[in-house]
Design a protein around this motif. Sequence first.
Motif, PDB file in Angstrom:
ATOM      1  N   VAL A  68      60.364  44.432  67.263  1.00  0.00           N
ATOM      2  CA  VAL A  68      59.785  43.662  66.157  1.00  0.00           C
ATOM      3  C   VAL A  68      58.861  44.586  65.360  1.00  0.00           C
ATOM      4  O   VAL A  68      58.315  45.537  65.904  1.00  0.00           O
ATOM      5  CB  VAL A  68      59.017  42.407  66.633  1.00  0.00           C
ATOM      6  CG1 VAL A  68      59.940  41.406  67.292  1.00  0.00           C
ATOM      7  CG2 VAL A  68      57.866  42.775  67.557  1.00  0.00           C
ATOM      8  N   GLU A  72      53.480  39.017  62.901  1.00  0.00           N
ATOM      9  CA  GLU A  72      54.009  37.640  62.773  1.00  0.00           C
ATOM     10  C   GLU A  72      55.156  37.438  63.762  1.00  0.00           C
ATOM     11  O   GLU A  72      55.276  36.387  64.383  1.00  0.00           O
ATOM     12  CB  GLU A  72      54.539  37.361  61.356  1.00  0.00           C
ATOM     13  CG  GLU A  72      53.468  37.187  60.292  1.00  0.00           C
ATOM     14  CD  GLU A  72      52.921  38.522  59.820  1.00  0.00           C
ATOM     15  OE1 GLU A  72      53.737  39.384  59.442  1.00  0.00           O
ATOM     16  OE2 GLU A  72      51.689  38.714  59.876  1.00  0.00           O
ATOM     17  N   GLU A  73      56.000  38.463  63.858  1.00  0.00           N
ATOM     18  CA  GLU A  73      57.131  38.344  64.784  1.00  0.00           C
ATOM     19  C   GLU A  73      56.660  38.284  66.234  1.00  0.00           C
ATOM     20  O   GLU A  73      57.252  37.601  67.054  1.00  0.00           O
ATOM     21  CB  GLU A  73      58.095  39.521  64.596  1.00  0.00           C
ATOM     22  CG  GLU A  73      58.930  39.428  63.339  1.00  0.00           C
ATOM     23  CD  GLU A  73      59.721  40.701  63.093  1.00  0.00           C
ATOM     24  OE1 GLU A  73      60.924  40.711  63.378  1.00  0.00           O
ATOM     25  OE2 GLU A  73      59.114  41.699  62.641  1.00  0.00           O
ATOM     26  N   ASP A  76      55.525  34.755  66.715  1.00  0.00           N
ATOM     27  CA  ASP A  76      56.698  33.882  66.921  1.00  0.00           C
ATOM     28  C   ASP A  76      57.187  33.938  68.358  1.00  0.00           C
ATOM     29  O   ASP A  76      57.487  32.914  68.964  1.00  0.00           O
ATOM     30  CB  ASP A  76      57.861  34.333  66.013  1.00  0.00           C
ATOM     31  CG  ASP A  76      57.700  33.813  64.603  1.00  0.00           C
ATOM     32  OD1 ASP A  76      56.794  32.986  64.391  1.00  0.00           O
ATOM     33  OD2 ASP A  76      58.476  34.248  63.731  1.00  0.00           O
ATOM     34  N   TYR A 294      56.870  45.968  70.015  1.00  0.00           N
ATOM     35  CA  TYR A 294      56.291  46.060  68.671  1.00  0.00           C
ATOM     36  C   TYR A 294      56.313  47.523  68.229  1.00  0.00           C
ATOM     37  O   TYR A 294      55.814  48.401  68.931  1.00  0.00           O
ATOM     38  CB  TYR A 294      54.854  45.526  68.677  1.00  0.00           C
ATOM     39  CG  TYR A 294      54.131  45.755  67.377  1.00  0.00           C
ATOM     40  CD1 TYR A 294      54.327  44.885  66.313  1.00  0.00           C
ATOM     41  CD2 TYR A 294      53.291  46.846  67.206  1.00  0.00           C
ATOM     42  CE1 TYR A 294      53.699  45.099  65.095  1.00  0.00           C
ATOM     43  CE2 TYR A 294      52.656  47.072  65.990  1.00  0.00           C
ATOM     44  CZ  TYR A 294      52.864  46.198  64.943  1.00  0.00           C
ATOM     45  OH  TYR A 294      52.249  46.419  63.746  1.00  0.00           O
TER      46      TYR A 294
END
Length: 512
Positions: A68, A72-73, A76, A294
């Motif tokens: 990601v 934000e991801e 989620d 990330y």
Amino acid sequence: MPGKYYDEDKPEISDFEYDMLMVELRNLEKEFPELKNKDSLTEKVGGHVKKGFKEVTHEIPLLSLQDVFSLEEVEDFVIKTNEKAKENNIEDVTYVVETKIDGLSSALEYKNGKFIRGATRGNGQIGEDVTENLKTIKTIPMKIQDNIDITVRGEVFISKDDFEKMNQERENNEEELFANARNAAAGSLRQLDSNVTKERPLDIYIFNVQKIEGKEFNSHYEELEYLNKLGFNVNPVRIYCKTIKEIEKAIQKIGDQREKLTFGIDGAVVKVDNLKFREILGNTAKTPRWAVAYKYPPEQKETKLKDIICQVGRTGVITPMAILEPVKVAGSTISKTTLHNEDFIKEKDLKVGDTVVIQKAGDVIPEIVEVKKEKRTGNEIDFEMPKVCPVCGAKAVREEGEAAIRCTGIECPAKLFRNLVHFASKEAMDIDGLGENIIQQLLDRKLISNIVDIYNLKLEDIASLKKNGKKFAQNLIDAINKSKENDLYKLITAIRNSSCWSKSIKNISKKI
Ligand SMILES: [Zn+2]
């Protein structure tokens, strides 16, 4: 993707170029069946296992992670995971945030507490048996604290300092430099001769229990503590988190410390800590549903554009290069980078003396992303592309519809030099020791004037280039002779686009 090319851990041509080479190779083999090697690339179907290594089927697949690129991801992912926990009556879901080490993933098997086998990740299902090479890594215990059967997963890497030292040494020895620490680690672990691996400063961090007999853990954190106790070198950066806020903070913290870490990372991994819950979440075909990786944005640094020089490539293209005040970005020192062409310089409005922002992501070539115009003093100098080749003085022209400026000189020594450097390079004929410096000296002394001359070099000639050069000369002669046994595709790569293509292939075919 099949093939030795991909196994060299040096991805320097695009998939498209690779496919084109395969077509060329197939056609050539059809035309000259007597030249075809029985191990030819055209005979291989898929597979990642390098020739010479045994295959290992991973009992528990070594999955890759879902990447990601924004917080934000990550949010989620956490929200969805927490919802799933609620559905399953699991309370207080916790997470562990760890550094994602930029290396080569491997699995280590222990039986009765003894190291018995190790393999690369490969395609996740099948890897390469690199047991002997792993044994050369000092931080891998041959015997662990408890007499148990366990398979662990870790990341083999080379520290930033060791990588710099290693490349410095290679430069001194006229060997080709590694593009980055990860390629260096991968190339070192996947050596057929473990004596070569032994000389390389490999290290490992363990980050997972793949399989264990007669023991159970509640959490990943607990698992890591146990691995530590067993004597493993466990990934040192792990942050225990409960809320989204804490997870974001942890990602931020790792990002801030990134530069100071002794090893390279390519992200932060957010993992569900509860192992029972992990089982409920399960996996997709490729990735576990209980973790995401990330990826940090590329690292950026400011530096000074000291000069712009022009290099002539083997097809005569004149490429402007930025000479930069050396600066450390993403683990390597950058002092030079390509400016591609005239349009790029105009578009960025680059002037010599400018303060520029450069960025580098992983193994991508560093690039200038921005000029800090507010830092201009008025002493900056405009740059213009040369009208003549900086090496041979022939006219340099820009064809209509092309971005590149080319030297029109038929016998441009720069073209010849670049052709020779490419010919001897790792992705082409792979002649160890025949680097830019030696090629330049051989040309200056008129010991070579084309590719074929390389194969006529005499020991005394090479030895005369260096003080006490006899050993160096013998090694180089050996490397040159060894290159005669290369697969045909290497030869094709070597003389592809070369201006003396047709002349060379005839002569070289005779030689090899
Ligand atoms: Zn020229």
